[in-house]
Design a protein around this motif. Structure first.
Motif, PDB file in Angstrom:
ATOM      1  N   ASN B 214     -43.835 -50.393 -14.473  1.00  0.00           N
ATOM      2  CA  ASN B 214     -44.962 -49.600 -14.956  1.00  0.00           C
ATOM      3  C   ASN B 214     -45.494 -48.796 -13.771  1.00  0.00           C
ATOM      4  O   ASN B 214     -46.541 -49.103 -13.204  1.00  0.00           O
ATOM      5  N   ALA B 217     -49.028 -47.271 -14.103  1.00  0.00           N
ATOM      6  CA  ALA B 217     -50.113 -48.212 -13.800  1.00  0.00           C
ATOM      7  C   ALA B 217     -50.198 -48.441 -12.293  1.00  0.00           C
ATOM      8  O   ALA B 217     -51.288 -48.539 -11.733  1.00  0.00           O
ATOM      9  N   ALA B 218     -49.043 -48.507 -11.627  1.00  0.00           N
ATOM     10  CA  ALA B 218     -49.055 -48.727 -10.176  1.00  0.00           C
ATOM     11  C   ALA B 218     -49.791 -47.582  -9.483  1.00  0.00           C
ATOM     12  O   ALA B 218     -50.610 -47.794  -8.588  1.00  0.00           O
ATOM     13  N   VAL B 221     -53.559 -47.826 -10.192  1.00  0.00           N
ATOM     14  CA  VAL B 221     -54.201 -48.877  -9.405  1.00  0.00           C
ATOM     15  C   VAL B 221     -54.307 -48.452  -7.942  1.00  0.00           C
ATOM     16  O   VAL B 221     -55.317 -48.675  -7.283  1.00  0.00           O
TER      17      VAL B 221
END
Ligand code: SF4
Ligand code: SF4
Ligand code: SF4
Ligand code: SF4
Ligand code: SF4
Lengths: 349, 250
Positions: B214, B217-218, B221
């Motif tokens: 993902n 998402a990485a 974040v």
């Protein structure tokens, strides 16, 4: 039994005496955060010196579960060839888990139920039967992620042999089982006085004042709330941030899924079978022979985890699959919170 | 079955993965007892006309490397790519993000005209690769596991989950929670017991991405963490396997 008291200065001698008979595992200070030296990181370890034991610990990554069920565990050894002689590996020795928080006491009861049902797990049960539990009560929430009061794990009625309650320079010592009685024989305890009992009362009142319910509903409605949320868009929305890294499961004190691998010696004469913690959040978790994966999407896996924690484990074992310890949220780099998820689905129906 | 013939060779790399294989020391003896070594560039001279299994480290950075890997492919039944350079291009890929003339000047100096340098690429970009053992350098335990699978005739499968799994099983406090962004969240596991976070270092993704990372998402974040797009790209570019995925979305 009369309520007992142990002076804090006598704790080390008690642990020392216990260590002569059992391996002692306890919370210790592992490290401080390089960014903030006051940010203490604790962990569960075997101790060599009673002075290492930190009963004032807050949270740990893995809980005391790892001594009952190690993250990697050899379960069987065998020979390769005409005579395989498969042999179950049951390694256990007397342990005492010293300083288990109420949530973990409750979680171990869930594990006991899970590993006893259907085909009983001899590896877990052998270790469990050889393990004594000394619990330490929490006076205040360990951090903002926990919701043990909601999940009914803050006041365990069983699951420990001895419960310690810290108050000032003493511990109240509550003996729960005959094994606990034998443990406490080694401690320099004295009967509680009236003043001691007043302090005990004060601790209980302060504890009540420090914990607050965080879910907007009673936990008995959780399975119903989950059922109603099955088709909700919430799962997709939350899973957008999920890496499928499994840290929420691998740190959870009630998760009991494992994967098995064969570790074969390079000379191909023998091997052993090793199990390790598995996670339903990992992509290959629901992959079966032939390559079919019946939970391909992160969202269906995330939903599955929440259902396991709030409903399925309860249905199957009669005990809650979540004790509200907050480990999953703490371990999640994406900050996915089970507590917030439970709140969200209750509001989104 | 006749004794299998193995070979070990290198393309462009530091030859650290070959060294890791030699580092297996006595663990190699059962393999040497069950197989013949047709060629092992780093340990001895000599060659044979056909191999059953070729273990080749290194990436392709010159047209010579292409010729060499094609020759090896033609002579072997099975080709196993060893290490990050071989599987993902490795740190050699860094040159792809710089001016090729500059790179040639400071790497090859005066004699740069002698070297037919081309953009760096993994072995699978040029030939069919049958199995990969990633990592910079490779994990000797994983090499032995793959070798054992080959001897048993059993398929060798890389773990398809992130480094975080082994990191948590080792009871590590997550580096993100100590103020250090770590690529373990999207990187393929398999480096245990040598995983970097256990030694206090962030994962830099040397084993490449898991199958379905993902990365969006990485990046989210990392951005929330305060990293800029440039920082994020730098993290992901160190080992090209990761750059591929991320560059599409960046
Ligand atoms: S820890 Fe967070 S990111 Fe990792 S699998 Fe669990 S919910 Fe997803
Ligand atoms: S689901 Fe999360 S909060 Fe609940 S017991 Fe597991 S780790 Fe703790
Ligand atoms: S979750 Fe509750 S019981 Fe567990 S450590 Fe925190 S405060 Fe104590
Ligand atoms: S330190 Fe890295 S590998 Fe370990 S849990 Fe955190 S992100 Fe994952
Ligand atoms: S932790 Fe990351 S960088 Fe370190 S060896 Fe493993 S995959 Fe490579």
């Amino acid at each position: 039994m009369l309520p007992l008291v142990l002076n804090k200065s006598d704790l080390g001698a008690w642990i020392e005496a216990l260590a002569a008979q059992r391996r002692v595992a306890a919370p210790v200070l592992k490290e401080t955060s390089p960014a903030d030296r006051t940010d203490l990181k604790f962990g569960w370890e075997y101790i060599a010196d009673p002075a290492e034991v930190r009963l004032d610990y807050t949270v740990t990554v893995l809980g005391p579960k790892k001594f009952l069920w190690p993250a990697r565990q050899t379960v069987m050894s065998y020979q390769i060839g005409a005579d395989p002689r498969p042999t179950a590996v049951l390694d256990h020795e007397p342990h005492v888990l010293f300083g288990v928080h109420p949530c973990d006491v409750t979680a171990i009861q869930t594990l006991d139920a899970a590993f006893s049902k259907d085909i009983a797990d001899p590896h877990y049960l052998a270790r469990r039967a050889d393990t004594a539990i000394v619990s330490i009560d929490c006076a205040a929430p360990c951090d903002e992620t926990c919701f043990c009061l909601d999940m009914g794990s803050l006041y365990p009625e069983a699951g420990y042999d001895v419960m310690l309650t810290p108050e000032g320079n003493r511990f109240f010592v509550e003996v729960k089982t005959p094994l606990g009685e034998a443990l406490v024989e080694k401690a320099k305890v004295r009967p509680a006085t009236k003043q001691d009992m007043q302090a005990r009362q004060k601790f209980a009142e302060e504890k009540r004042g420090n914990f607050h319910f965080q879910l907007p509903f009673e936990v008995k409605y959780l399975p119903e709330i989950l059922d109603a949320s099955y088709d909700s868009l919430v799962w997709e929305a939350i899973a957008r941030r999920c890496f499928a890294c499994g840290s929420c499961n691998t740190t959870c004190p009630t998760c009991y899924c494992w994967d098995v691998d064969d570790d074969v010696a390079v000379d191909l004469t023998k091997g052993c079978r090793v199990r390790r913690y598995d996670s339903c959040q990992l992509d290959p978790f629901a992959e079966v022979a032939g390559g079919e994966n019946f939970r391909k999407d992160r969202s269906s896996r995330l939903r599955h985890r929440m259902f396991r924690k709030g409903k399925y484990i309860l249905d199957q074992t009669g005990r809650s699959g979540c004790v509200g310890c907050g480990r999953c949220e703490r371990a999640c780099v994406a900050d996915i919170s089970i507590k917030e998820t439970f709140i969200q689905i209750a509001g989104s129906r | 079955m006749a004794r299998p013939v193995l070979m070990f060779d290198s393309l462009s790399c530091c030859e650290g993965c070959g060294l890791q294989v030699i580092n297996c020391e006595t663990d190699l003896l059962p393999i040497l007892a069950a197989a013949d070594i047709g060629r092992f560039r780093e340990a001895s001279d000599g060659d044979v006309p056909h191999y059953n299994v070729a273990f080749v480290e290194g990436s392709i950075v010159t047209s010579h490397d292409i010729e060499k890997i094609q020759e090896i492919r033609a002579k072997t039944d099975i080709l196993v790519a060893l290490g990050a350079c071989a599987t993902h291009g490795g740190v050699n890929m860094l040159k792809n993000f710089q001016d090729p003339d500059d790179v040639a000047r400071y790497v090859y100096g005066e004699r740069r005209a002698w070297v037919p340098h081309i953009p760096a690429r993994p072995q699978k970009a040029e030939v069919k690769v049958d199995a990969e053992i990633p990592g910079c350098p490779l994990n000797p335990a994983e090499f032995l596991e793959a070798a054992t699978c080959l001897l048993m005739g059993k398929p060798f499968r890389l773990p398809n989950y992130p480094v975080c799994v082994d990191c948590k099983l080792a009871d590590n406090v997550c580096l993100w929670h100590k103020g250090v962004p770590c690529l373990g969240i999207v990187t393929r596991a398999g480096c245990k017991p040598y995983l970097c976070p256990s030694a206090g270092h962030k994962c830099i993704g040397c084993r490449g991405l898991v199958d379905k990372p993902n990365t969006q998402a990485a990046k989210d974040v990392m951005a929330e963490f305060g990293l800029t797009v440039q920082d994020v790209l730098r993290e992901f570019r160190l080992f090209q396997g990761i750059y591929d995925e991320v560059s599409k979305e960046a």
